[in-house]
Design a protein around this motif. Structure first.
Motif, PDB file in Angstrom:
ATOM      1  N   THR A   1      32.783   0.178  26.155  1.00 15.85           N
ATOM      2  CA  THR A   1      33.325   1.429  26.678  1.00 15.85           C
ATOM      3  C   THR A   1      33.808   1.162  28.096  1.00 15.85           C
ATOM      4  O   THR A   1      33.026   1.179  29.053  1.00 15.85           O
ATOM      5  CB  THR A   1      32.259   2.541  26.659  1.00 15.85           C
ATOM      6  OG1 THR A   1      31.783   2.708  25.325  1.00 15.85           O
ATOM      7  CG2 THR A   1      32.846   3.856  27.150  1.00 15.85           C
TER       8      THR A   1
ATOM      9  N   GLN B   1      34.726   6.034  30.822  1.00 22.67           N
ATOM     10  CA  GLN B   1      34.143   7.224  30.203  1.00 22.67           C
ATOM     11  C   GLN B   1      33.936   8.293  31.259  1.00 22.67           C
ATOM     12  O   GLN B   1      33.382   8.023  32.329  1.00 22.67           O
ATOM     13  CB  GLN B   1      32.800   6.884  29.546  1.00 22.67           C
ATOM     14  CG  GLN B   1      32.163   8.027  28.792  1.00 22.67           C
ATOM     15  CD  GLN B   1      32.574   8.086  27.333  1.00 22.67           C
ATOM     16  OE1 GLN B   1      33.408   7.314  26.903  1.00 22.67           O
ATOM     17  NE2 GLN B   1      31.996   9.003  26.585  1.00 22.67           N
TER      18      GLN B   1
ATOM     19  N   ASP C   1      33.958  14.207  25.896  1.00 22.57           N
ATOM     20  CA  ASP C   1      34.222  13.125  26.827  1.00 22.57           C
ATOM     21  C   ASP C   1      35.568  12.484  26.512  1.00 22.57           C
ATOM     22  O   ASP C   1      36.047  12.510  25.381  1.00 22.57           O
ATOM     23  CB  ASP C   1      33.122  12.064  26.747  1.00 22.57           C
ATOM     24  CG  ASP C   1      31.755  12.633  27.105  1.00 22.57           C
ATOM     25  OD1 ASP C   1      31.717  13.602  27.871  1.00 22.57           O
ATOM     26  OD2 ASP C   1      30.745  12.106  26.602  1.00 22.57           O
TER      27      ASP C   1
ATOM     28  N   THR D   1      37.386   6.980  22.393  1.00 24.63           N
ATOM     29  CA  THR D   1      35.964   6.689  22.236  1.00 24.63           C
ATOM     30  C   THR D   1      35.271   7.669  21.301  1.00 24.63           C
ATOM     31  O   THR D   1      34.150   7.406  20.862  1.00 24.63           O
ATOM     32  CB  THR D   1      35.247   6.750  23.597  1.00 24.63           C
ATOM     33  OG1 THR D   1      35.440   8.061  24.157  1.00 24.63           O
ATOM     34  CG2 THR D   1      35.779   5.713  24.550  1.00 24.63           C
ATOM     35  N   ASN D   2      35.902   8.792  21.020  1.00 20.60           N
ATOM     36  CA  ASN D   2      35.249   9.775  20.149  1.00 20.60           C
ATOM     37  C   ASN D   2      36.259  10.409  19.212  1.00 20.60           C
ATOM     38  O   ASN D   2      37.476  10.311  19.406  1.00 20.60           O
ATOM     39  CB  ASN D   2      34.511  10.845  20.971  1.00 20.60           C
ATOM     40  CG  ASN D   2      35.451  11.682  21.815  1.00 20.60           C
ATOM     41  OD1 ASN D   2      36.136  12.558  21.330  1.00 20.60           O
ATOM     42  ND2 ASN D   2      35.493  11.393  23.124  1.00 20.60           N
TER      43      ASN D   2
ATOM     44  N   THR E   1      27.140  14.720  17.317  1.00 19.39           N
ATOM     45  CA  THR E   1      27.876  13.976  18.347  1.00 19.39           C
ATOM     46  C   THR E   1      29.331  13.831  17.933  1.00 19.39           C
ATOM     47  O   THR E   1      29.676  13.963  16.750  1.00 19.39           O
ATOM     48  CB  THR E   1      27.261  12.584  18.555  1.00 19.39           C
ATOM     49  OG1 THR E   1      27.965  11.911  19.617  1.00 19.39           O
ATOM     50  CG2 THR E   1      27.373  11.741  17.295  1.00 19.39           C
TER      51      THR E   1
ATOM     52  N   ASP F   1      30.979  11.074  19.577  1.00 12.91           N
ATOM     53  CA  ASP F   1      31.171   9.669  19.904  1.00 12.91           C
ATOM     54  C   ASP F   1      31.164   8.805  18.645  1.00 12.91           C
ATOM     55  O   ASP F   1      30.285   8.952  17.782  1.00 12.91           O
ATOM     56  CB  ASP F   1      30.067   9.210  20.852  1.00 12.91           C
ATOM     57  CG  ASP F   1      30.190   7.743  21.207  1.00 12.91           C
ATOM     58  OD1 ASP F   1      31.103   7.407  21.973  1.00 12.91           O
ATOM     59  OD2 ASP F   1      29.369   6.951  20.690  1.00 12.91           O
TER      60      ASP F   1
END
Length: 646
Positions: free
Chosen positions: A70, A73, A86, A144-145, A204, A206
């Motif tokens: 990552t 972030q 995020d 990232t998500n 989540t 992520d």
């Protein structure tokens, strides 16, 4: 390696280019917009290649395994201590590979467009739209998500809408842009619902955490989602299928493939960028990103396999009958993406191995180079002849020797002729199919032969077939500018060389790498099928003759159906106009007009009429008020007297 010092520049520089060219391009950069946009992409491509080098050869592998990193972030929206959205940048083998593909192909398109789009009235706007698309695609592959990828997924849709409809004064371009936007919106609704289901049960957004929670059979999220059903099917199956629907729409898979051929109405370099190398493979990338979760539910992988196989075969058949060179390449793209998708799912029929994952992304990688080369080569031909129709072409090799050679290289690559790039990636796909499902293998094998046929049909019709037309020799454009020739050379070299990269060593399902050995004996059948397809195209199209017309007449209704794209457009029009519009929309409009609006209009009219009757009571006239007052007294006195007598 600290990627955070520069990694944000990779997506943000194209965004800056979009803002600058979009706001000030037409006024201040009318002539230099292309140079500015291209220089930005040069910097971005260098940074992407530098990132790939560092990740694959210096810092990415720890204890023999490529680890996800990552690189950036930050919290964008904080809803509660445990729930936030995020934004960040994720580097792993798949995203780093896509980083190189997107930036390099985008750079080639930027350079090619310097000559191809020269003189356009909205030249700066065109480069602004290219920059927006590049930013959106980079944001998608680096997400990232799962919600971040959806945001950029929609931005890709917006930017492709703008590029497809760039020639907004052409009704066909406007219709194509609307068609692409509407079809993919229906698919994206499924994607969004799938995201919400996965996020609800995993707790989540992520990617890493979501995959870990849903693949751990001892975790609470796993037990909750595994034990919940809807309409008799597991909720996980619903979620994964809905997510795949979004990917199928973006990647133009059956039956959501109808938008891609029409999208060729945009400028040809746009076709190379959007519909050959980046946007349409987003669906493949999405399934690959969630592949560990898909491996839990093999029934969904089997659906993906069959949709990919049917799309590959069906699109190849249609491509054999099309006469617009860009539409041939569009159906070719659908077919090749079908290969990438079915090989992701085919291990569900046997033993799930790394090879399906690696083979799919390897073909995505090689396809990016030879398909963008095909589109840019087609663009050079169109720029020279001013038509898309194959019937108006022939003998062009005499006047376009560089385009001829590079186009031939791309045709051999997509046909799977060794030792070009397409041969290696397609062999891995066929090997995976052979090991897991022989029926799918034979569909893929036959489709590979058809691919060779329609691609060399295209090649012979453009560069051979007829004697060179004398009018072509005096064409003012010639073969094109240097900026149009350089991308063809670079992409041709890539189409020759990238197949030798040991791709599965770097990009694999578990990050450990694997050795995929394909026996020479296994390649005999695929290469023989490719050669057979090429020879048949040679017999029919090398020189102008009556054989194609006789063959078309012999096939009769099947040929006509394929020529009409198996009437999918007509079917969709029937469903929308006859069923949805007439059967649903018109009754709904009648209810809205005569019941909903009618009730509201009646209430308003009644209120108005009552007010007309009583408004005289408040006229402001003292004499009227006095009369009402004394009239009331008289009435009350009458009532009082009546009550006394009673």
């Amino acid at each position: 390696m600290d990627y955070s010092t520069y990694i944000a520049l990779i997506p943000l520089l194209p965004l800056a280019g979009f803002v600058i060219l979009g706001l000030f391009g037409q006024k201040h950069f009318a002539r230099s917009a292309g140079i500015l946009g291209t220089l930005i992409l040069v910097v971005v491509t260098v940074l992407a290649c530098y990132t790939a080098y560092n990740y694959f050869f210096i810092s990415g592998k720890i204890n023999g395994v490529y680890q996800p990193v990552t690189a950036l972030q930050y919290t964008w929206l904080q809803f509660s201590p445990g729930l936030s959205i995020d934004m960040g940048i994720l580097l792993d083998p798949a995203s780093v590979m896509m980083l190189v593909v997107v930036t390099f192909v985008s750079l080639m398109v930027h350079v090619f467009s310097l000559g191809y789009m020269k003189g356009e009235n909205r030249f700066a706007i065109y480069y602004a739209f290219l920059a927006l698309f590049t930013f959106s695609m980079l944001g998608l592959v680096l997400s990232t998500n799962i919600l971040q990828i959806y945001i950029f997924w929609e931005l890709v849709g917006v930017s492709s809408f703008l590029l497809i409809g760039f020639y907004y004064d052409r009704p066909t371009a406007v219709a194509a842009a609307k068609k692409a936007f509407i079809v993919t919106r229906f698919a994206d609704l499924g994607f969004l619902i799938g995201i919400l289901i996965l996020a609800f049960y995993s707790g989540t957004l992520d990617f890493g955490t979501l995959i870990q929670r849903l693949t751990d059979t001892n975790s609470t999220p796993w037990s909750q989602i595994a034990g919940t059903t809807f309409l008799g099917f597991p909720v996980l199956s619903w979620a994964l299928t809905l997510v795949f629907i979004g990917g199928a729409g973006k990647s133009a898979m059956f039956p959501l493939h109808i938008w891609l051929p029409d999208a060729m109405e945009g400028p040809t370099p746009v076709s190379a960028l959007i519909h050959a190398a980046t946007m349409v493979v987003a669906g493949v990338y999405l399934v690959a990103r969630l592949y560990p979760v898909y491996l839990i539910d093999l029934s969904v992988l089997q659906i993906i396999t069959w949709i990919g196989a049917v799309s590959a075969f069906l699109a190849a058949i249609i491509a054999c009958t099309q006469t617009d060179i860009k539409r041939v390449l569009a159906y070719s793209t659908i077919s090749q993406i079908g290969y990438m998708l079915f090989v992701l799912g085919v291990p569900a029929f046997g033993t799930a191995t790394n090879s399906g994952y690696s083979a799919s992304l390897f073909h995505l990688f090689t396809h990016a180079f030879f398909k963008s080369l095909l589109f840019l080569g087609a663009g050079a031909v169109i720029h020279f002849i001013h038509t898309n129709e194959m019937s108006n072409m022939g003998g062009v090799r005499k006047f376009m020797p560089l385009t001829h050679i590079t186009f031939l290289i791309a045709c051999m690559a997509i046909a799977g002729i060794p030792p070009l790039a397409g041969f290696f990636s397609k062999e891995e796909i066929l090997m995976t199919a052979w090991e897991n499902n022989r029926f799918i293998y034979y569909i893929a094998l036959i489709t590979s032969g058809i691919t060779a046929f329609y691609m060399f049909r295209l090649y012979f019709c453009i560069f051979w077939n007829k004697p060179p037309a004398h009018g072509h020799s005096s064409n003012e454009h010639g073969e094109g500018t240097v900026s149009m020739k350089l991308p063809l050379i670079f992409l041709a070299v890539a189409a020759i060389m990238v197949g030798f990269i040991p791709f599965s060593h770097y990009v694999s399902f578990n990050g450990q790498g694997e050795e995929i050995a394909i026996p020479i004996s296994f390649s005999i059948a695929p290469v023989a099928m490719a050669i057979a397809g090429i020879m048949l195209a040679y017999i029919l199209y090398y020189k102008e003759n009556q054989r194609p017309q006789k063959l078309a007449a012999a096939w009769g209704g099947l040929y006509r159906a394929a020529r009409q794209k198996f009437y999918f457009d007509e079917l969709y029009l029937f469903v929308t106009k006859k069923i949805i519009f007439n059967g649903i929309a018109k009754p709904a409009a009648w209810i809205d007009k005569y019941i909903v609006d009618g009730c509201m209009n009646w209430l308003g009219l009644t209120t108005t009429r009552i007010s007309e009757q009583i408004k005289a009571l408040q006229s402001g006239s003292v004499q009227s008020y006095a009369i009402y007052f004394f009239g009331g007294i008289v009435a009350l006195a009458g009532v009082f007297i009546y009550l006394l007598k009673a």
